[in-house]
Design a protein around this motif. Sequence first.
Motif, PDB file in Angstrom:
ATOM      1  N   ASN A 134       0.931  -1.219   0.009  1.00 60.39           N
ATOM      2  CA  ASN A 134       0.081   0.266   0.029  1.00 60.39           C
ATOM      3  C   ASN A 134       0.977   1.340  -0.095  1.00 60.39           C
ATOM      4  O   ASN A 134       0.274   2.488  -0.545  1.00 60.39           O
ATOM      5  N   ASP A 144      -7.109  -3.883  -4.653  1.00 57.21           N
ATOM      6  CA  ASP A 144      -6.732  -4.421  -3.349  1.00 57.21           C
ATOM      7  C   ASP A 144      -6.618  -5.741  -3.731  1.00 57.21           C
ATOM      8  O   ASP A 144      -5.541  -6.549  -3.035  1.00 57.21           O
ATOM      9  N   LYS A 147      -3.266  -6.814  -5.090  1.00 64.86           N
ATOM     10  CA  LYS A 147      -1.997  -6.623  -3.934  1.00 64.86           C
ATOM     11  C   LYS A 147      -2.228  -7.999  -3.218  1.00 64.86           C
ATOM     12  O   LYS A 147      -1.101  -8.332  -2.764  1.00 64.86           O
ATOM     13  N   GLU A 148      -3.171  -8.304  -2.933  1.00 66.02           N
ATOM     14  CA  GLU A 148      -3.418  -9.600  -2.369  1.00 66.02           C
ATOM     15  C   GLU A 148      -2.608 -11.054  -3.161  1.00 66.02           C
ATOM     16  O   GLU A 148      -1.786 -11.719  -2.420  1.00 66.02           O
TER      17      GLU A 148
END
Length: 204
Positions: A134, A144, A147-148
């Motif tokens: 982040n 998001d 990114k996971e």
Amino acid sequence: MEEIEKIRAIVIDDEPASLERMEYVLSMFHEIEVIQYTRDPVKAVQLIIDERPSLVFVDVEMPVKNGFNVLSDVHDAGLYPGFIFITAYDQYAIKAIKQEALDYLLKPIDIEELKVAIDHFKSRHSFAKSINLNENPVCASLSDREKEVLILAMKGQTSREIANHLFISKATIDSHRQNILLKTDSKNFSELSYKIMGIEFKKS
């Protein structure tokens, strides 16, 4: 005494003398647990799929299936262990990097160069455990969910394992992986890891 976290590895080389040399030099690295030394690259692909090593040392030039073919077959199976190419010719270095190899070593294997390659592998994996995407500008355009997926991929999880972890389909994970590379203008995840690490190291 603190227990050393073992790195499970497979070594593939069709030359007996090279395998013996690798067995000798790797015996000096107590953190490396070699599952098998093999001269057969075809059987090695299935061995990697079955055993899920974290690290693969593979010769570039072999009959029937060369080192690049092995890496491609393993990636096609949805597995992404670290690959360190072993070669007598540095002309393969650029191709190794483009095909998402972690590193490459020239024969005869030098112990200090091997140490650098292993340290590189360890730093990348320990780094993936602590990174905060982040706050990293390289990943600013990622969702998001992406990114996971990226964090889990950097930890060495396969597309199937990530899918199971996030309770979504493997096809969706594969789509996320492609989008991540497109959004970060990266050819592969090794290149992306270097970009992310470069930003983090400048901050530290």
